[in-house]
Design an enzyme around this catalytic site. Structure first.
Site, PDB file in Angstrom:
ATOM      1  N   GLU A  36      -0.101   8.711  -4.220  1.00  0.00           N
ATOM      2  CA  GLU A  36      -0.839   7.465  -4.139  1.00  0.00           C
ATOM      3  C   GLU A  36      -2.071   7.444  -5.037  1.00  0.00           C
ATOM      4  OE1 GLU A  36      -1.037   7.537   0.100  1.00  0.00           O
ATOM      5  OE2 GLU A  36       0.846   6.453   0.228  1.00  0.00           O
ATOM      6  N   GLN A  81       9.400   4.265   7.889  1.00  0.00           N
ATOM      7  CA  GLN A  81       8.623   5.346   7.284  1.00  0.00           C
ATOM      8  C   GLN A  81       8.169   6.352   8.342  1.00  0.00           C
ATOM      9  OE1 GLN A  81       6.555   2.377   4.120  1.00  0.00           O
ATOM     10  NE2 GLN A  81       5.700   4.427   4.047  1.00  0.00           N
ATOM     11  N   ARG A 121       0.841   2.024  -1.260  1.00  0.00           N
ATOM     12  CA  ARG A 121       0.733   3.179  -2.130  1.00  0.00           C
ATOM     13  C   ARG A 121      -0.701   3.712  -2.208  1.00  0.00           C
ATOM     14  NH1 ARG A 121       4.845   4.674  -6.766  1.00  0.00           N
ATOM     15  NH2 ARG A 121       4.241   6.829  -6.941  1.00  0.00           N
ATOM     16  N   CYS A 122      -1.310   3.829  -1.031  1.00  0.00           N
ATOM     17  CA  CYS A 122      -2.597   4.498  -0.971  1.00  0.00           C
ATOM     18  C   CYS A 122      -2.777   4.966   0.448  1.00  0.00           C
ATOM     19  CB  CYS A 122      -3.746   3.571  -1.362  1.00  0.00           C
ATOM     20  SG  CYS A 122      -4.019   2.244  -0.183  1.00  0.00           S
TER      21      CYS A 122
END
Lengths: 277, 805
Positions: free
Chosen positions: B759, B236, B383-384
C-alpha cells in the site's frame, strides 16, 4: 447489466434485413459492431424485441479506392480502415482519425457504418465524414437514396435515416493532391469520447473544417471553412467557436470545452497546413 | 549426495527463500484463465439474486409491490425489509459501531441503496423480475455536502433520532456521527498563536472507489439436512465474516464454513459486509437451495464501499528558518448514509493520526468529525492502511504550502524536519511509536537519482521560456516522503468487532520433506502463496517449490483477521516465521537424536543441522522430516507441525521517497509523466520482483486517483461517475514507466524485519502526483487546488492564474 430478452436475426442480404425491419417496425433494430447498442441494451435504456445482425451481409463489406472516389461498406471495421494501405494513401485522414477511436479491441469489431449511422455526437466518424464531404447510401423499402453527411445529422441520435432504412455504403471524394489533412482529438483516456476533436482539410485554395462532440450533432461550418480557404485562421476559429454549442459534462464546463475546441482546431489547422506543403 | 558438494550459498539459492525473485506460483492458473472466482462457482440447483435499487438519494419508500415480479415464471421470491425483519436481518451491524439497512426499511439514504432482493432460477429472469418490482417513493431533501449536513434541519438517520451518544462518543447534531480527538489542542493552539510563520490551507481528498477488477459477490448454500451453511464470497477477512454471520444469523459458528476463493483484487472494497451477502444467505435458508449474488460494475461503483472524502483543514507552524513547531488539523469526514467505515474499533478515523508524517513535529492536534450525508456508505482503506493515504496527502500538501509561505525549496524543508535515524524508536506527538527509519539516507538517494538540482534548473529555464512565449508547457517536480503505519495490529488496542487483530499460520511438514501452510489471511493478488513459502523456506530449509500455501477456507485455515491495511506480512508473515521456528526447534532435537549428540551440539546450516565443529556430520531437513514420522524418538511426539498466533508488539512503519516529473499543457490541461522514481523501504525484502509489481500497481492506482478518478455526485445525489467511461481506470496507455529503488531498514520487532509494501505506493504516489501539478504552477502563484487533477481542473488552475489571457 443484463439486457432484456430479444429475438436474434442474421440475414444474408440487405433485402432480407429490410424485410425484417418492415415486419417488426419499432420493435427491431439493426446491429453492426454493437459498441453503442449493446451497452444501451444492458443498461435497459434500449429494449427491442428483434435484433438484426448485419455481420453476414457481404454487400455491406469492402473498401474500394478509386481515383476520384473512395467507397466504404457500412460493415467495414475501424481496424480495416487502419490497415488498408490504399485507403491510407488516398485519404490519410481516415486512418489518423480511426487510430484515435476507442482501443484496438473495440476497433476490431466497431464499424464505420455503425459509427456514422448511430447519430451519437461523441462518435468521431460523423464529423470526419462532414469534413470530407462524404455521402451516405441508404436502402429501404422504397429503394435506395443518398444523403450528404453534412445533411444527415438532425439531433443527438436523430438522423435523416428512416427506421426501416439501412445505411449501406459511404462514398468519399478523394481530396486532390496538395490538400493537407489532420485530425486532432483531446480525450481523457484511451477509449474515451472527445472532449473536443477537429477534422481539417486545407490546400489548393479550398478548406473544410468540422468538429466532434461539441454540439448535439457534428459541426461542419461553411463560414469557418471559407475563412480557412482564404487563409484566415483566426476567422476560421472564430466562426467555428460561434457554431459549436458544447454542454457541460464530466469532461468539464462549457467555457473549458470552448477553449479546448479552439486549441484543437488551431493545432489541426497547423498540421494540415504543414502537410499541404 | 549431490548437495554435499554445494556451498551454503548455493544451497540457500536452491531454496528460493527470502530475497529471491521467485516467480509467482499463482500466475500459472491466472494467466491461463484457470482461476476460481466466486462467479465461477456453480452448485446444483443454484438460484440467482438481483437487487432492486433506489434511483433516489433520499426518499421515503411508500410501498413495494412484488406481484408482477412474482408472476414472472422462474421467480422464486422477492425479499424486502418486511420479510427480513422477523429474522432481525433487515439491518446489520457495521464495522464502525453503526448499523446499516440490509434492505430499505421505510426510507433510502443513497442512490443505489438496496430496496428488494429478487431470487430467480437464472440470472436473466432475476434481472427481468427486478424491473417488474414496483416501488413507490416519496422524495426527501438531499444532503450531499457534509458542511451543509451539519447545519441542516433535515434528519437523515431517523432511526437514531434522540440518540446523543454514538459509538464513539457524543453526537453534536442529528447528522453528526462522532468527534475523534488526538494530541494536545491547547498546546498546539498556543504554538500557532506565537509562531514565526503559520501556513493554513483546506486540503480536500475527494471521494473515490477501490474498483477491483472483480466486483463483490457471494454464493450461499444452506444444507438443511446437515444444518451447515457454506458461504463463498469476495471476503478479505473470511474468518471475521464467519463470526459475524454466526452472530447475526444465530447459526452456530461450527456450522458455518466461509470460503474466499480466488479474489480478483480487493483494495479495501471487500473488507466490509454487504447487503448482497446477507440476502444470499437468507435466500438460501428460505429456499433450501444455493443462491448466488454477483454485482455488476455500476452497482460496485455506486453502492459498495467508497474511499476517502476527507475535508482536512490544516495549520502548520514553523520558525522563519523552516523548523516545524506545530501541526493542527480538523477533518470533516463524509461517511455517507451509514458509518460503515472499516477501521479498528478504537480508531473511528483510522490511523489518521499518522498525519505528522515523516517529520519531527513536537506538538500536534487532530480532530475528526464524522458526518452523515446522502451518499453510499464505506470509507475503506483503498490500498492503504486505515486513512493513512488521507494523512499522507494532508501532511505532504501542508509541507508544500509551508514551503511556499517560507519561500523555501520543498526538498530542503523536508530534510531539515525529518525524524533523524538516531531518534528511532520515535514517539510521535499524536501517539505512535515509529519502529525504525532512516529518512535522510532515502531522501538523499532519491534526490541524487533524479538529479534534483538539474531538474530545478531545467524548471527555472522552462519558466523563463514560458514567460517569453516560447512554450506553453510547464514542468512540475512532485516530491513526497511518506511514512506508512501498517500491520494492524497489537491486540491491546486493535480489534474489529471485538476480534483482536492478531494473525496466524499453521505449518505441517509431510514425511517426504514437503509441506503445507495455512494462514488466516487471504491473497487478492498479492502473491501470498509465493512469498509466504519463501519465508518458510528460509526458516526451515525446505525449498519454496515444495511448500503449498492455503488460505481462505475457515474449515481448514487457522483463525485470522484477513488481508487489508498491508497487514499480511507484518502480522501473518510474522506468524509464519514463528511457526516455522517452532518446527525448526523440534527438528533440532530430532537431528541431535539422529546424530547421537546433545541438542546443543548441533547448529543450523541453511537446510540442515550439523554437528558443531564437524560440518560433514549433518541431517538435512528432508531427512529430519522423514525421521519425525518413522522413528520412535524418546521424549518427542511423532510428526512435525506447528501453529502460531502472532500478536504484533507494534505496527510497522514502512516509508519511501517518491519523485515525479510531469509536463503540463496549460492550454488543454493535459499532463504527461516524464519520470516517476519510487524508493521504498519496507524493511527486509522477501521477493523483490513482487515488491516491484506491488509498487507498479500501487503507483498506477495513485495516478488514477490524483489525476482523474472520483465518485462525483450532483446536487440531487445522483452518481455522475458510475461507469468506467467516466470513472478513470488507467490503461497501459495512460500508465507511465516507473523507476523503483530501495533502502533496507528492518523492523526491529518483526521476526524477519519485514514491514509490508503493497500500500506504500498508493500512500506516497497520490501526494507525489498532486504535488507535481501544484509545483508546475507554483512559480505562477498557485498554493492549493483540489484533486482530481483532470484536464479541466488543471486548465482551471491555468485560467485562474491568467495564463490564457
Amino acid at each position: 447489466m443484463i439486457p432484456a430478452g430479444f429475438e436474434y436475426h442474421r440475414p444474408g442480404d440487405i433485402a432480407s434485413a429490410i424485410g425484417i425491419l418492415q415486419e417488426h417496425g419499432d420493435e427491431a433494430r439493426v446491429i453492426a459492431g454493437g459498441h453503442s447498442l449493446i451497452p444501451m441494451m444492458k443498461l435497459r435504456m434500449a429494449e427491442m424485441g428483434h435484433l438484426v445482425d448485419l455481420q453476414a451481409i457481404d454487400e455491406l463489406k469492402g473498401i474500394e479506392v478509386g481515383s476520384d472516389t473512395v467507397t466504404l461498406g457500412a460493415m467495414v471495421t475501424q481496424h480495416e480502415l487502419i490497415t488498408h494501405d490504399g485507403l491510407a494513401a488516398a485519404i490519410p485522414l481516415i486512418r489518423e482519425a480511426a487510430l484515435q477511436i476507442a482501443d484496438p479491441q473495440v476497433r476490431y469489431v466497431g464499424t464505420v457504418g455503425g459509427n456514422v449511422a448511430n447519430g451519437d455526437p461523441g462518435n468521431d466518424m460523423p464529423g470526419l465524414m462532414q469534413c470530407l464531404n462524404a455521402t451516405f447510401d441508404l436502402s429501404g423499402p422504397d429503394g435506395n437514396r443518398s444523403v450528404a453527411a453534412r445533411e444527415f445529422y438532425e439531433a443527438a441520435y436523430f438522423t435523416a435515416r428512416e427506421d426501416e432504412e439501412i445505411l449501406t455504403r459511404i462514398s468519399i471524394p478523394v481530396p486532390g493532391a496538395g490538400v493537407g489533412q489532420a485530425y486532432e482529438k483531446q480525450k481523457r483516456k484511451i477509449g474515451d469520447y472527445a472532449t473536443a476533436a477537429a477534422a481539417v482539410m486545407v490546400g489548393n485554395g479550398t478548406a473544410s473544417v468540422a468538429m466532434t462532440n461539441l454540439a448535439d450533432t457534428p459541426v461542419w461550418s461553411e463560414s469557418a471553412s471559407a475563412a480557412l480557404a482564404d487563409g484566415d485562421v483566426n476567422g476560421c476559429v472564430a466562426a467555428m467557436l460561434d457554431a459549436i454549442e458544447p454542454v457541460a459534462d464530466n469532461r468539464g464546463p462549457v467555457e473549458f470545452k470552448k477553449h479546448v475546441a479552439g486549441v484543437m482546431l488551431r493545432r489541426a489547422i497547423d498540421r494540415a497546413q504543414n502537410r499541404a506543403g | 549426495m549431490n548437495d554435499q558438494t554445494l556451498t551454503p550459498e548455493e544451497r540457500a539459492a536452491n531454496l528460493k527463500g527470502m530475497g529471491s525473485s521467485r516467480k509467482r506460483v499463482e500466475d500459472v492458473r491466472f494467466t491461463q484463465g484457470k482461476g476460481n472466482y466466486v462467479d465461477d462457482i456453480k452448485l446444483d440447483g443454484m438460484l440467482f439474486g438481483d437487487f432492486v435499487r433506489s434511483p433516489y438519494a433520499h426518499a421515503r419508500v411508500v410501498s413495494v409491490n412484488k406481484e408482477a415480479a412474482l408472476a414472472l415464471p422462474g421467480v422464486i421470491a422477492v425479499l424486502t425489509a418486511e420479510d427480513l425483519s422477523p429474522l432481525g436481518l433487515h439491518w446489520m451491524p457495521t464495522l464502525a459501531g453503526d448499523k446499516q439497512m440490509v434492505l430499505a426499511d421505510g426510507k433510502v439514504l443513497f442512490q443505489g441503496q438496496e430496496v428488494a432482493f429478487v431470487v430467480a432460477e437464472d440470472r436473466y429472469i432475476a434481472a427481468d423480475a427486478a424491473e417488474l418490482v414496483e416501488v413507490e417513493y416519496e422524495e426527501l431533501p438531499v444532503l450531499t455536502d457534509p458542511f451543509e449536513a451539519l447545519k441542516s434541519d433535515v434528519v437523515l438517520r431517523e432511526d437514531l433520532e434522540g440518540q446523543t451518544e454514538g459509538a464513539h462518543g457524543p453526537r453534536k447534531h442529528h447528522n453528526h456521527i462522532f468527534t475523534w480527538e488526538q494530541g494536545d489542542k491547547d498546546a498546539t493552539e498556543a504554538i500557532l498563536a506565537e509562531a514565526d510563520v503559520v501556513a493554513e490551507e483546506m486540503v480536500y481528498y475527494h471521494r473515490t472507489h477501490p474498483c477491483p477488477l472483480e466486483t463483490c459477490g457471494s454464493v450461499a448454500s444452506m444444507d438443511k439436512v446437515t444444518g451447515k451453511l457454506t458461504l463463498y464470497g469476495t471476503f478479505q477477512a473470511p474468518h471475521a465474516i464467519r463470526t459475524v454471520v454466526s452472530l447475526i444469523s444465530g447459526i452456530a459458528e461450527h456450522n458455518i464454513r466461509v470460503i474466499s476463493p480466488d479474489i480478483g483484487g480487493g483494495f479495501g472494497n471487500k473488507v466490509g459486509a454487504y447487503a448482497g451477502y446477507v440476502c444470499s444467505v437468507v435466500a438460501s435458508i428460505v429456499t433450501g437451495k444455493p443462491v448466488k449474488w454477483v454485482e455488476d460494475r455500476m452497482e460496485n461503483l455506486m453502492s459498495t464501499a467508497f474511499a476517502r472524502d476527507y475535508w482536512m483543514q490544516g495549520k502548520i507552524a514553523a520558525t522563519t528558518d523552516g523548523k516545524i513547531t506545530g501541526l493542527w488539523c480538523h477533518t470533516t469526514a463524509d461517511h455517507g448514509g451509514f458509518d460503515a467505515c472499516a477501521d479498528p474499533t478504537k480508531f473511528p478515523a483510522g490511523f489518521m493520526n499518522i498525519c505528522t508524517g515523516s517529520y519531527d513535529i513536537p506538538t500536534a492536534y487532530l480532530a475528526v468529525d464524522g458526518v452523515y450525508t446522502n451518499k453510499a456508505p464505506g470509507g475503506v482503506a483503498y490500498r492503504c492502511s486505515f486513512r493513512v493515504t488521507e494523512a499522507a496527502y494532508f501532511i505532504e500538501r501542508m509541507i508544500e504550502v509551508l514551503a511556499i509561505k517560507l519561500n523555501m525549496d520543498a526538498a530542503e524543508l523536508r530534510r531539515i524536519n525529518f525524524i533523524k535515524a538516531d531518534q528511532f524508536p520515535y514517539q510521535s506527538a499524536l501517539g505512535w511509536e515509529y519502529d525504525s527509519g532512516d529518512y535522510h539516507t532515502a531522501w538523499d538517494k532519491a534526490l541524487k537519482a533524479v538529479d534534483y538540482e538539474g531538474l530545478r534548473a531545467e524548471q527555472a529555464q522552462r519558466v523563463e521560456e514560458f514567460k517569453a512565449g516560447k512554450t506553453r508547457k510547464l514542468l512540475g517536480i512532485g516530491l513526497t516522503h511518506f511514512t506508512e503505519i501498517v500491520g494492524a495490529g497489537p491486540v491491546k488496542n486493535c480489534d474489529i468487532l471485538g476480534l483482536g487483530m492478531f494473525d496466524s499460520c499453521e505449518i505441517r511438514i509431510h514425511p517426504t520433506g514437503s509441506a503445507i501452510a495455512r494462514l488466516g489471511t487471504i491473497s487478492q493478488g498479492q502473491g501470498h502463496a509465493t512469498t509466504f513459502a519463501q519465508i518458510i523456506a528460509s526458516e526451515i530449509g525446505l525449498p519454496a517449490d515444495d511448500i503449498t500455501l492455503e488460505e481462505g477456507d475457515t474449515d481448514t485455515a487457522p483463525y485470522g483477521l484477513g488481508t487489508y491495511g498491508s497487514r499480511s506480512t507484518p502480522v501473518a508473515g510474522a506468524a509464519t516465521a514463528m511457526a516455522a521456528r517452532k518446527i525448526r526447534a523440534k527438528a533440532q532435537m530430532i537431528a541431535a537424536y539422529l546424530l547421537e549428540v546433545h541438542d546443543d551440539d548441533v547448529e543450523w546450516d541453511v537446510d540442515r543441522f550439523s554437528v558443531k565443529g564437524a560440518p560433514e556430520r549433518f541431517k538435512t531437513m528432508k531427512e529430519i522430516a522423514f525421521a519425525a514420522y518413522n522413528q520412535a524418538i524418546p521424549g518427542l511426539e511423532p510428526g512435525l507441525e506447528a501453529v502460531s498466533y502472532y500478536d504484533p508488539p507494534n505496527m510497522t512503519y514502512p516509508f519511501g521517497a517518491y519523485i515525479c516529473v510531469m509536463e503540463i499543457d496549460v492550454d488543454t490541461g493535459e499532463w504527461d509523466v516524464r519520470k516517476f522514481y519510487a524508493l521504498d523501504d519496507c524493511g527486509t525484502r522477501i521477493n523483490p520482483m513482487i515488491i516491484d509489481g506491488q509498487v507498479h500497481g500501487g503507483v498506477t492506482e495513485a495516478l488514477a486517483i490524483a489525476m482523474g478518478q472520483e465518485i462525483a455526485y450532483d446536487e440531487m445525489g445522483n452518481v455522475k461517475t458510475g461507469t468506467l467511461m467516466d470513472f478513470f481506470l488507467p490503461t497501459a496507455w495512460e500508465t507511465p514507466n516507473y523507476i523503483t529503488d530501495y533502502t533496507v531498514t528492518p523492523s526491529p520487532h518483526h521476526p524477519i524485519g519485514a514491514k509490508g509494501v503493497g500500500e506504500s505506493p498508493n500512500v506516497g504516489g497520490v501526494p507525489c502526483f498532486s504535488n507535481a501539478v501544484h509545483d508546475a504552477f507554483r512559480p505562477f502563484g498557485l498554493v492549493q487546488s483540489h484533486m482530481p487533477h483532470d484536464h479541466w481542473r488543471i486548465w482551471k488552475i491555468a485560467n485562474g492564474l491568467g495564463m490564457h489571457e
